[in-house]
Structures are given as C-alpha cells and as structure tokens.
Design a protein around this motif. Structure first.
Motif, PDB file in Angstrom:
ATOM      1  N   TYR B 197       0.832  -1.208   0.000  1.00  0.00           N
ATOM      2  CA  TYR B 197       0.000   0.000   0.000  1.00  0.00           C
ATOM      3  C   TYR B 197       0.863   1.253   0.000  1.00  0.00           C
ATOM      4  O   TYR B 197       0.502   2.270  -0.598  1.00  0.00           O
ATOM      5  CB  TYR B 197      -0.968  -0.017   1.186  1.00  0.00           C
ATOM      6  N   PHE B 200       1.845   1.915  -3.496  1.00  0.00           N
ATOM      7  CA  PHE B 200       0.757   2.505  -4.285  1.00  0.00           C
ATOM      8  C   PHE B 200       0.557   3.972  -3.904  1.00  0.00           C
ATOM      9  O   PHE B 200       0.322   4.819  -4.774  1.00  0.00           O
ATOM     10  CB  PHE B 200      -0.544   1.722  -4.097  1.00  0.00           C
ATOM     11  N   LEU B 201       0.688   4.254  -2.613  1.00  0.00           N
ATOM     12  CA  LEU B 201       0.555   5.636  -2.150  1.00  0.00           C
ATOM     13  C   LEU B 201       1.634   6.505  -2.804  1.00  0.00           C
ATOM     14  O   LEU B 201       1.367   7.607  -3.290  1.00  0.00           O
ATOM     15  CB  LEU B 201       0.693   5.680  -0.626  1.00  0.00           C
ATOM     16  N   ILE B 203       3.102   5.957  -5.641  1.00  0.00           N
ATOM     17  CA  ILE B 203       2.743   6.144  -7.050  1.00  0.00           C
ATOM     18  C   ILE B 203       1.730   7.266  -7.184  1.00  0.00           C
ATOM     19  O   ILE B 203       1.839   8.132  -8.055  1.00  0.00           O
ATOM     20  CB  ILE B 203       2.187   4.820  -7.634  1.00  0.00           C
ATOM     21  N   THR B 204       0.759   7.280  -6.277  1.00  0.00           N
ATOM     22  CA  THR B 204      -0.281   8.319  -6.340  1.00  0.00           C
ATOM     23  C   THR B 204       0.319   9.702  -6.100  1.00  0.00           C
ATOM     24  O   THR B 204       0.000  10.651  -6.812  1.00  0.00           O
ATOM     25  CB  THR B 204      -1.364   8.034  -5.287  1.00  0.00           C
ATOM     26  N   TYR B 207       2.266  10.779  -8.991  1.00  0.00           N
ATOM     27  CA  TYR B 207       1.386  11.156 -10.088  1.00  0.00           C
ATOM     28  C   TYR B 207       1.130  12.660 -10.039  1.00  0.00           C
ATOM     29  O   TYR B 207       1.152  13.345 -11.059  1.00  0.00           O
ATOM     30  CB  TYR B 207       0.077  10.387  -9.996  1.00  0.00           C
ATOM     31  N   ASN B 219       6.886   2.048 -10.214  1.00  0.00           N
ATOM     32  CA  ASN B 219       6.069   1.050 -10.897  1.00  0.00           C
ATOM     33  C   ASN B 219       6.804  -0.272 -11.045  1.00  0.00           C
ATOM     34  O   ASN B 219       6.200  -1.340 -10.958  1.00  0.00           O
ATOM     35  CB  ASN B 219       5.637   1.560 -12.265  1.00  0.00           C
ATOM     36  N   TYR B 290       0.503   8.676 -17.643  1.00  0.00           N
ATOM     37  CA  TYR B 290       0.341   8.786 -16.198  1.00  0.00           C
ATOM     38  C   TYR B 290      -1.056   8.340 -15.777  1.00  0.00           C
ATOM     39  O   TYR B 290      -1.242   7.568 -14.852  1.00  0.00           O
ATOM     40  CB  TYR B 290       0.502  10.253 -15.771  1.00  0.00           C
ATOM     41  N   LYS B 291      -2.033   8.881 -16.506  1.00  0.00           N
ATOM     42  CA  LYS B 291      -3.419   8.618 -16.118  1.00  0.00           C
ATOM     43  C   LYS B 291      -3.761   7.144 -16.243  1.00  0.00           C
ATOM     44  O   LYS B 291      -4.333   6.544 -15.330  1.00  0.00           O
ATOM     45  CB  LYS B 291      -4.374   9.436 -17.005  1.00  0.00           C
ATOM     46  N   LEU B 294      -2.064   5.143 -13.474  1.00  0.00           N
ATOM     47  CA  LEU B 294      -2.673   5.291 -12.155  1.00  0.00           C
ATOM     48  C   LEU B 294      -4.024   4.588 -12.116  1.00  0.00           C
ATOM     49  O   LEU B 294      -4.350   3.883 -11.157  1.00  0.00           O
ATOM     50  CB  LEU B 294      -2.836   6.774 -11.817  1.00  0.00           C
ATOM     51  N   ASN B 297      -3.483   0.732 -12.014  1.00  0.00           N
ATOM     52  CA  ASN B 297      -2.914   0.330 -10.727  1.00  0.00           C
ATOM     53  C   ASN B 297      -3.964   0.455  -9.631  1.00  0.00           C
ATOM     54  O   ASN B 297      -4.071  -0.394  -8.751  1.00  0.00           O
ATOM     55  CB  ASN B 297      -1.695   1.194 -10.382  1.00  0.00           C
ATOM     56  N   PHE B 298      -4.742   1.512  -9.735  1.00  0.00           N
ATOM     57  CA  PHE B 298      -5.805   1.731  -8.757  1.00  0.00           C
ATOM     58  C   PHE B 298      -6.831   0.595  -8.828  1.00  0.00           C
ATOM     59  O   PHE B 298      -7.220   0.027  -7.810  1.00  0.00           O
ATOM     60  CB  PHE B 298      -6.466   3.082  -9.047  1.00  0.00           C
TER      61      PHE B 298
END
Ligand code: ATP
Ligand code: MG
Lengths: 222, 319, 394
Positions: B197, B200-201, B203-204, B207, B219, B290-291, B294, B297-298
């Motif tokens: 997590y 992932f955070l 990555i966010t 972003y 990634n 990017y979009k 994300l 992955n989300f």
C-alpha cells in the motif's frame, strides 16, 4: 507559398531509356494566386502538379511549400501534407466509381476517425458549395462528367486546404460546364486559396483573375 | 512429450512467428545499418518501404502474442489434468526445470514488445523519425529473446513426462517448500502489505508531483511487491483458504477467471507507468500515460483489496 | 480516449469487401471450410473422449479371462471362491456375456446374462435388474438398449426376438423393456437376459463363465492383487481399468495425431491459397489504393483498412464455420466424418454423439485459423500499401 527550385524530374523507363519530364525548373507562386500552367500534351504540366502535391519526388532540386521542404517527406508524411494542405482535382477525377457521392467526398476524412456530426457538417458544406447535394446518394459511376467533376472538387475541398491543384479540369466538359468551372475557381480565389491549374484550354488564358500564365515546353519554362 | 492439439497449435504459431520474425530481423539489420533520413537516394526509399513491412510484422506478432499468452496459460491448465499430482498450471510450470524461466521470459517479452510498439508509435509521429534506428536496433535484441522463448517453449513441452508425478501448487507455494518462493512466506504479511500500500501511495503522490523517472521506478517495484503480496496474502482470500497461495489456480473457471483481470490490470498499470520514464514524448502523451497507469494500478489495488474486506464483512474474522 | 473504433473505416472496409465480390467469396469459403473441418473434428473427438472416459470409469477394477493359445476360453465358476480368498479382494463375480452377431442387420449385440440374486458388478446393471423382470426359463424376457431397440424395430421384431442357438434351433425371447444407460457407447448394443437363457443360447455349461471381475477395496492394493493373480493363473489375461484407459487413450492419440499431421498440411495449404489469392492485385485495386494515398491516406491507414477487411472476413467466416460444424456434428451427427474416428461403428449399432461443449475448442480453432489468415495477408497488404500513388493513378 509554393517554390520549385531547379527541379528536374527524370522517369527511368528502363535501364537505357529515360524521359526528362522536367528540366531544371524554377517557379514561385504566392499565397492567394491563381496560376495557369499552359503547354502541349507531354510538356510536363502534370509532373509539376505531382511535385507540388508531393506525389512524386524531384530527381534533383527541391520543392518548398510554406517553408517546408516537401521533396524530402517520407511516404507517410507526404500523405499527411496532402491531407492538410492540398486539394487535388485529377485529370481523370479519380473517384471510386462504385461508391456513392457522399462516400467519395468523405474519403479524405475516413482515416482521421472523425466525429459523425463534424463529418456531416463538412460534407454538407462542400456539397452545397459545389451544387452536388441533390445527388448525395447517387452512385458515382452513374453521374455525368460534369457532376463527377463537381464531386471531385467537393472531395478536394472537404479538408479546407490552402492549395488547390487542378489537372486539365475542362478536358471533358462542354463550353457551358467549362464556364461554370471557371466560376468555381473564381469563388475559391475569393476564399484566398492558392490555385494551380494545368491546362491547354484557351479559355483560361485571358481571365482577369488569373495572376500569371506559365508556359511549359518540353519540361522547360519558356 | 505432450502433443495435444493445444500444444500443437502453439508450435504451429511459433513456427509462423519464427518465419516472420526472421524476415523482420533481416530487414531490421539492414535498416539499422543503412538508415539515413537525410538521404534522398533510391536505397533509402526502399528501406523506408521495408520499415513498414518490418513494423507490421512486429505489430502482428505482438497482437497475436497477447491473447496467445493467455491461451498458453489455459493450455498449461488443461495439461495439468494429464499430469499426476498437478492441479493447475503451476504444477506444469514446475514439472520441468524450464517452466519458470519460460513464463518469466514470456512476461519480459510482452513488456518489451509493448515498449517497442510505444516507441514505434512515437517515432511515426515525427517527420524525421528520430527513433527508427533505435527501435530496429532494439528489435534485433528482441528477436533473440523471442527465438529463445520459442525454443524454450519447445524444450519445455518436450521435457514434460506424463508418467512422472509432479508437485501440486499447494506444495510449490507453501512455506515449507525449499525454493526461493518459500522466502516470501517467512516475511510478515503486515510488512509486505505496508510495502504494497505504501508503494501505491507513493505512485499516487508521484502522479501529482509528475516526477516521471521515480514514477517509473516505483512502478517497477510495484510489479514485484504486487506479485509477492498476491501470493502471500491476497491469494488466500480469493481461495478463502489460509494455506492456498497459488498464483495460477484463480485463472481457472472455479474462480470465474478473475486471474486474467488481475494480471491484465497489473500489466497495463505498470507498463504505462514504466513508459512515462522510458519514452520521451509529448507532454500530452506523457500525461495520458500517467493517467492510464494510475487508473489501472488503482483498479488492481481496489480489486484485490475487496477480497479480504468482503471476507471480513461476511465472516467477521481475518483468515 | 481517442482510440475508439472508426466506423467510417469499417464502412469503407465492408464496401471494399463487397467490391471484390469474387475474391472475398472465395477467401470466405476457404476459411469457412477450414474452420468447419477443424471444429467438427475437435467436437467429434471431444464427444468420443467423453464417451470413452465414462465407459471406462464404469468398468470393474480387474477382469480375469482364461486364454488358451491366445484365444479366450470360458473360465470355471469355481475359481471365484479361490479368488475371494486372495487378500485384498473384496468381491469376485463371474460374468456371462458375449457378442451375438445379428446377420439381418449386420451388427453385433453384446449380451449380458444376470442373476437377480447375485451382486451386480456395476450399478447401471443393478438398476436394470431391479427395473425389469427377466422371466422364467420357459418364458424368458429381456431388457434392451436403445440402439438395439431401434435395430429390432427396423427388422420387425417389435415384441420378441428369435435367437439362433448353436444347434441351429430358435429361442424366442420377449422384450420386457428398453433401458437408458449412462453412456451411449455402453447402452446401445446391450441386451440383458437371465443367466439361464444366456447359457441356453450360447450353449455354456453351468460350471463355466465368460470371465471374472474382481473388486479391490483399497485401490492402492490393486497392483499387489494383480501380481498374486498372475502367479495363480499364469495362462490368463488380467486386465486392469488403468491399463485399459491408457490403451484407449493411445488408440485415440494415434488417430488424432494422424489428423493433426493432416491439419498441418491443410493449414499450410490454407496459407498458400489465401496468400496466392490476396496477392493477385487487380489494376482496379491498385488504382483504388493509389487514389486513397493521393488524397491523404497514409501507408498506415491503408494497412489498417486492409486489417479491418481481413478481420471482418475472418470473423464472419469463423462464426459461420463454427456454427455449421455445430449443426453438422450435433444435429446431423457428423455423417462420414465420425466413422473415421469410430472405427468399429460398422459392427456396432450406432450411438449419438453427446453434446460436450468446450469453450477451449473455440479458442483452439480461432488460433489455428485467424492468425494464419492474417499472416497470409501481411505481404500482399504491405505491397499494395506502399505502391507509388503517382504511378497507379495516371
Ligand atoms: N510515370 C511515368 N513514367 C514514365 N514516363 C512518364 C511518367 N509520367 C509522365 N511521364 C512522361 O513525362 C512527360 C511529361 O508528362 P506529363 O504527364 O507531366 O505531361 P502533361 O503536360 O501533363 O501532358 P498531358 O497534357 O498529356 O497530360 C511525358 O513524356 C510522359 O510520357
Ligand atoms: Mg497531364
């Protein structure tokens, strides 16, 4: 706007035989001008139009349009250049005979994956402009020569190009239709388009809105 | 040796790929050595035409390879029925020494082929085609990887011995297994989940910061930590069995083929994530990458998280 | 996102396919033929595999048959008690059964004799014995499978059947009813009668049986039981279910292996035929592409259009081919083709191919046809897409 610099075009028929279609031609056309290329059959008029449309490349010399060396474009980008800048009315019209008028006119838009609404608007505009809307769903091969030409003109204009090239536009038309073609040219000039017409039809030689008449003789400007 | 119709189909397509890939290889070498955008001679025009053929072949191979990879896994699942002991593809992959390498190589090739296509698309957007030499150079290397994959695949199917008893996935993916896989079971799940997590955070956050190199790097980590947590933690909730960790079983019908979604999400998300750092392109394109990254992955995170959460809501306990 | 499907291009591609009527038709027919053939073969083999597997599963664990000089002989019923004494054997049953050749129809019936007071060696048989009354010695009755029923009906044996005994006299047996067994292969040619009637028709003495089936409670002991039996009956053949399964599978693989060799040839032919047809470009087609490029289509656009065309053709042909195969195999029962797979169908009453739907077959056929088709059009499409527009539209 359009500039040919010392352009030579040689067709190699085989290893021995060559045709020099254009021999060291230099020509300059300004934006908004109407230029008539005059000359006998085989003198090289169509070859000049081909070079301007980037349909063929000069054997030597260069072609510059809008500051861009189009004689060096790759196959793909030559197409993109044509799509964005050139409306070509071919000598034999080059329509797809079994398609309808609207499908023929829409052809340049097809690879752009257009919005249906957008495409219909553009289509309606050019069909009205060149008086072919009443035949929209007719199959092209059933049309008369004059109607086919109007379809070809409409197709050439659908992308709203800056440059219009016409190759022997009146060769297959009677006098009345030829005169109405001249009217069309006039209206296009009014839209500030640069127009190059290759023809040996005397009708074009004394028109007041024509900026210059260039005479070609055996691949040389005389 | 197993020669079921499925395996034969894979062989036939591999033969087809080899044939076309070799043509593309020969042309690539020519283009790589002789490409010169400034030249206006006949040879360059010919090369230009051939570059279209080469690119078309490579596209063709990639487009078929993606569904074929899924078919490959499907085939392994089917073969597992013939091998005593195997319950899913994992058993077949493990039945020979080549299986694991083959699967890894296949995944690597998918990423590389996808990257090649992205590079090609970018290249074709520019009049002077800045990446032509590079992309065909990359293909030359890619060709060898592809051929290795094809050979390895042949060797693997040849080496499978129907008589031999193989391990089932329960044995392969367990903490008692002696292999490298067992290592991940020794690490605490809470630590792995924090990393997952946390990644992932990161990555966010990246972003929004738009730092493309670190974004790509995170990634790359995300691929690894995702696979590890999938095996060690999330898998058990998909199966609702604390001891079942197999990353293949959920590709089967019994689990509604969810595995295919899981892996496709992860692939798309991380691929576009990597792409942001590895492909120089227009701002527009980068922000699109990017979009997509994300988003997928989300989806991956949400999809997997929903399993333990739903399990907890239903049963009131964790596994 | 901008990658939505280009309707205009699809429309153009469909028009292009229709413009090339004969070429498209030819290509579609070849494609349909291939997918049809592949799908039919896979459907048939799937069905037969399913049938065989269920048949084998219903078989007893071990069967012991007495052989002399390689030919099967009747076995002494007394052996049953000796076998029961072997450790690990939970039950041993003497079976009486045999093939009866019915000349009028040219088929073999397999006839099974049962005794309703004995254990039956499989559950389907027990069910039949419970359901049907098999009559007394002087007024015998029989239960028959569906296939047998159909054949008897055809030969006007509606209520009874006359068996010809070994001494040439007739034995009339009345039909008690028709049964449905678990698998078609099993039930189709089967007639169940009482043991006495069987012995009378086949002239088999009371002390003899056709073979003995043996049940073993613990399947891991089968191997040891078999080796003990081998020592006791060195001249007998001892067949286990496992070995039968393997030999069935082998016959089958051999057959499908042969077919796969044929597939490779037909796929190769398919590639060549398509390649040949597609690469023969008419001047009409060349001109068309020339026009498109002259009005601003890129090489990539032309290639994409060609891809759309081939995708539409292959998708359409694939669906039609698979649909036809489904009708051919499951509705019309695959005439001609199934005989190639069911080699013994000449001698046995026919059975129906059960509907076994396996989605993987569809993928399999997809991967065996579409990629090969697209591969075949790569070169021709590329050649036409890179034509010099200037030269073809003059
Ligand atoms: N693709 C080609 N291959 C060989 N020779 C060609 C080719 N295109 C044109 N030529 C030759 O080049 C010369 C000039 O041709 P071009 O078509 O430019 O003349 P033109 O002035 O347009 O004639 P017309 O009035 O007949 O259209 C001619 O001799 C022609 O035969
Ligand atoms: Mg001309």
């Amino acid at each position: 706007m359009i500039e040919l610099k010392n352009s030579t075009k040689i067709y190699e028929l085989n290893r021995v035989d060559k045709v020099v279609a254009l021999n060291d031609i230099s020509l300059s056309i300004k934006e908004g001008e109407v230029v008539v290329l005059k000359g006998a059959s085989g003198s090289g008029k169509s070859s000049i139009l081909s070079l301007i449309a980037a349909l063929s490349k000069p054997t030597s010399g260069e072609v510059i349009v809008d500051g861009k060396k189009i004689s060096k474009l790759s196959d793909n980008f030559a197409s993109v250049y044509r799509r964005d800048n050139i409306g070509f009315v071919f000598q034999k019209y080059n329509l797809i005979p079994s398609l309808s008028v609207r499908d023929n006119i829409l052809l340049p838009l097809v690879p752009l994956n257009p919005d249906a609404k957008d495409a219909e608007e553009k289509l309606a505009l050019v069909m009205d402009m060149f008086h072919i809307a009443h035949k929209a769903d007719a199959i092209v091969k059933n049309l008369s020569g004059g109607e086919q030409q109007r379809v070809a003109i409409a197709r050439a204009n659908i992308n709203n190009p800056k440059i219009i090239l016409a190759d022997e536009p009146t060769a297959n038309l009677d006098e009345k239709l030829s005169l109405s073609f001249i009217e069309i040219v006039k209206s296009l000039k009014a839209l500030n388009k640069t127009i190059v017409i290759a023809t040996h039809d005397p009708l074009f030689f004394n028109l007041d809105f024509v900026d210059s008449v260039v005479e070609i003789h055996n691949g040389i400007i005389s | 040796m197993i020669l079921s119709p499925e395996v034969l189909t894979l062989f036939i397509l591999n033969a087809l790929f080899s044939f076309f890939a070799t043509i593309a290889f020969i042309l690539s070498v020519k283009i790589f050595l002789k490409w010169d955008t400034d030249s206006t001679c006949q040879a360059q025009y010919r090369l230009e035409k051939q570059s279209f053929l080469t690119a078309t072949i490579i596209k063709y191979i990639f487009i078929i390879k993606v569904p074929l990879f899924l078919f490959f896994i499907f085939t392994l699942d089917k073969i597992s029925g013939l091998l005593t002991g195997a319950m899913c593809a994992a058993g077949v992959v493990n039945a020979t020494t080549y299986g694991t390498y083959l699967v890894l190589l296949k995944i690597l090739n998918l990423y590389l082929f996808a990257y090649w296509l992205a590079l090609h698309n970018e290249d074709m957007k520019h009049e002077h085609q800045p990446y032509t030499k590079i992309k065909f150079g990359i293909y030359i290397a890619l060709f060898f990887l592809l051929i290795s994959e094809i050979i390895l695949e042949g060797v693997m199917f040849k080496a499978i011995d129907i008589e031999k008893v193989v391990d089932c996935c329960g044995a392969i993916y367990s903490s008692s297994a002696g292999s490298y896989i067992s290592v991940i079971f020794r690490v605490k799940a809470s630590l792995l989940l924090t990393l997952f997590y946390g990644n992932f955070l990161l990555i966010t956050i990246l972003y929004f910061l738009k730092n493309k190199y670190i974004f790509a790097l995170s990634n790359a980590f995300f691929i690894i930590i995702s696979l590890i947590t999938l095996i060690s933690f999330f898998g058990t909730y998909i199966y609702q069995l604390p001891t079942h960790h197999c990353p293949f079983c959920f590709l089967q019908k019994d689990y509604y083929y969810v595995g295919y979604f899981i892996y496709v999400f992860l692939f798309i998300g991380t691929f576009y994530g990597l792409l942001t750092g590895l492909l120089r392109t227009s701002e527009n394109e980068i922000s699109k990458n990017y979009k997509i990254s994300l988003l997928f992955n989300f989806l991956y995170v949400i999809f997997l998280t929903s399993y333990p959460v739903l399990f907890y809501i239903k049963n009131g306990v964790w596994l | 996102m901008k990658n939505k499907i280009n309707i205009y291009l699809i429309e153009f591609a469909i028009n292009a396919i229709l413009r090339q009527k004969y070429k498209s038709l030819f290509v579609s027919i070849v494609f349909i033929l291939l997918t049809f053939l592949l799908t039919s073969v896979f459907f048939i083999t799937n069905s037969i595999k399913y049938e065989l597997n269920s048949t084998v599963d219903a078989l007893p664990e071990i069967v012991i048959q007495k052989t002399e000089a390689g030919r099967q002989q009747n076995i002494d019923v007394a052996e049953v008690d000796k076998i029961l004494a072997v450790k690990g054997v939970s039950d041993a049953i003497a079976r009486v059964w045999g093939y009866y050749y019915f000349e009028n129809a040219g088929v073999n019936f397999s006839i099974v004799g049962v005794d309703k007071f004995e254990n039956q060696y499989k559950s389907s048989l027990a069910k039949i014995v419970d359901t049907f009354d098999l009559g007394e010695a002087d007024s015998p009755l029989m239960a028959i499978g569906k296939g047998v029923h159909a054949i008897m009906q055809k030969n006007y044996y509606k209520e009874y059947f006359n068996f010809i005994k070994s001494d040439g006299t007739l034995k009339k047996v009345t039909i008690a009813g028709v049964f449905d067994a678990d698998t078609q292969l099993e039930s189709n040619d089967m007639i169940v009668i009482s043991k006495e009637t069987f012995r009378e028709i086949f002239n088999m003495p009371q002390t003899k049986a056709t073979d003995i089936v043996i049940k073993v409670a613990n399947s891991s002991e089968i191997a040891t039981v078999v080796s003990k039996l081998r020592l006791m009956y060195p001249n007998s053949s001892i067949v286990t279910k496992e070995s039968l399964k393997v030999s069935y599978q082998n016959i089958f693989n051999y057959k499908s292996g042969l077919f796969l060799a044929l597939f490779i040839i037909s796929l190769f032919t398919f590639f060549i035929v398509i390649y040949d047809k597609v690469s023969g470009l008419s001047s009409e087609e060349k001109r068309e592409v020339g026009i498109l490029k002259a009005i601003g289509w890129r090489v990539d656009d032309v290639l994409r259009e060609k891809f759309y065309e081939s995708f539409i053709i292959s998708f359409f042909s694939y669906i039609v081919g698979v649909g036809l195969a489904m009708a051919f195999v499951y509705i019309f029962q695959a005439p001609v083709l199934r005989d190639i797979f069911v080699g013994y169908s000449e001698l046995k009453p026919s059975f129906e191919l059960p509907f076994v739907f396996d989605i993987q077959t569809l993928f399999l056929v997809f991967f065996l046809s579409v990629p090969i088709y697209i591969a075949a059009i790569i070169f021709p499409s590329w050649r036409v897409a890179t034509l010099e527009a200037d030269e073809v539209i003059r």
